[in-house]
Design a protein around this motif. Structure first.
Motif, PDB file in Angstrom:
ATOM      1  N   ASN A 194       0.866  -1.172   0.000  1.00 35.61           N
ATOM      2  CA  ASN A 194       0.000   0.000   0.000  1.00 35.61           C
ATOM      3  C   ASN A 194       0.907   1.227   0.000  1.00 35.61           C
ATOM      4  O   ASN A 194       1.368   1.676   1.032  1.00 35.61           O
ATOM      5  CB  ASN A 194      -0.913  -0.010   1.225  1.00 35.61           C
ATOM      6  N   GLU A 222      -9.110   3.259   0.460  1.00 29.54           N
ATOM      7  CA  GLU A 222      -8.032   2.813   1.339  1.00 29.54           C
ATOM      8  C   GLU A 222      -8.283   3.433   2.704  1.00 29.54           C
ATOM      9  O   GLU A 222      -8.315   4.659   2.834  1.00 29.54           O
ATOM     10  CB  GLU A 222      -6.678   3.261   0.777  1.00 29.54           C
ATOM     11  N   ASN A 223      -8.531   2.606   3.697  1.00 30.49           N
ATOM     12  CA  ASN A 223      -8.762   3.083   5.071  1.00 30.49           C
ATOM     13  C   ASN A 223      -9.795   4.198   5.151  1.00 30.49           C
ATOM     14  O   ASN A 223      -9.587   5.211   5.804  1.00 30.49           O
ATOM     15  CB  ASN A 223      -7.446   3.531   5.717  1.00 30.49           C
ATOM     16  N   SER A 252      -6.862  -7.108   3.831  1.00 31.35           N
ATOM     17  CA  SER A 252      -7.613  -6.364   4.840  1.00 31.35           C
ATOM     18  C   SER A 252      -6.850  -6.152   6.136  1.00 31.35           C
ATOM     19  O   SER A 252      -7.289  -5.416   6.987  1.00 31.35           O
ATOM     20  CB  SER A 252      -8.928  -7.076   5.139  1.00 31.35           C
ATOM     21  N   GLY A 279      -3.598  -4.875   8.508  1.00 35.19           N
ATOM     22  CA  GLY A 279      -2.774  -3.665   8.526  1.00 35.19           C
ATOM     23  C   GLY A 279      -1.415  -3.883   7.911  1.00 35.19           C
ATOM     24  O   GLY A 279      -0.837  -4.952   8.020  1.00 35.19           O
TER      25      GLY A 279
END
Length: 152
Positions: free
Chosen positions: A41, A106-107, A142, A144
């Motif tokens: 990411n 994203e988040n 999904s 972290g």
């Protein structure tokens, strides 16, 4: 590395991020996922707040110098008023290749994901596209990520 050294390193990275955000108006994070060898990411912060433009994301693991070059090019154009839109191809981002912009979440925030062509210039929607490059159109894992720091 001791806990104290780890804490100092995190503090130093946060301080550096604040300085870069103040100086340039944006930073990027390179977050790896445990057990993932091909996706990460890699995303910007600051474009939306400082340039009224969606932040960007790259999900294939590229060398940080290449990622920085792509984000710097995007910054150069956005700073001069360019607005990138989802679903469109752009030729000025990577020399000799088009890139496709697509909106992803994203988040809890929407980003423009920079979709890069494979070594033959094919995009993920092509049946002959390298399967690794097809990962660019998939949701990220999904769990972290491991924030590798701020590289601007």
């Amino acid at each position: 590395m001791s806990k104290r050294d780890e804490d100092k390193e995190k503090f130093d990275k946060l301080q550096q991020q604040r300085e870069w955000m103040e100086k340039y108006g944006w930073v990027y994070h390179y977050e790896n996922f445990p057990g993932e060898n091909q996706v990460a990411n890699i995303h910007t912060h600051g474009f939306e707040e400082n340039y009224n433009h969606m932040d960007f994301q790259i999900v294939l693991k590229y060398h940080p110098d290449l990622v920085q070059g792509i984000f710097n090019t995007l910054y150069y154009h956005v700073k001069r008023g360019k607005v990138y839109e989802s679903g469109k191809y752009y030729s000025e981002v990577v020399s000799g290749y088009d890139v496709l912009m697509q909106t992803f979440e994203e988040n809890g925030r929407e980003l423009l994901r920079v979709i890069l062509p494979d070594e033959n210039g094919l995009f993920p929607q092509s049946p002959n596209c390298n399967p690794i490059y097809k990962l660019q159109t998939m949701p990220l894992p999904s769990y972290g990520g491991n924030n590798e720091g701020f590289v601007h």
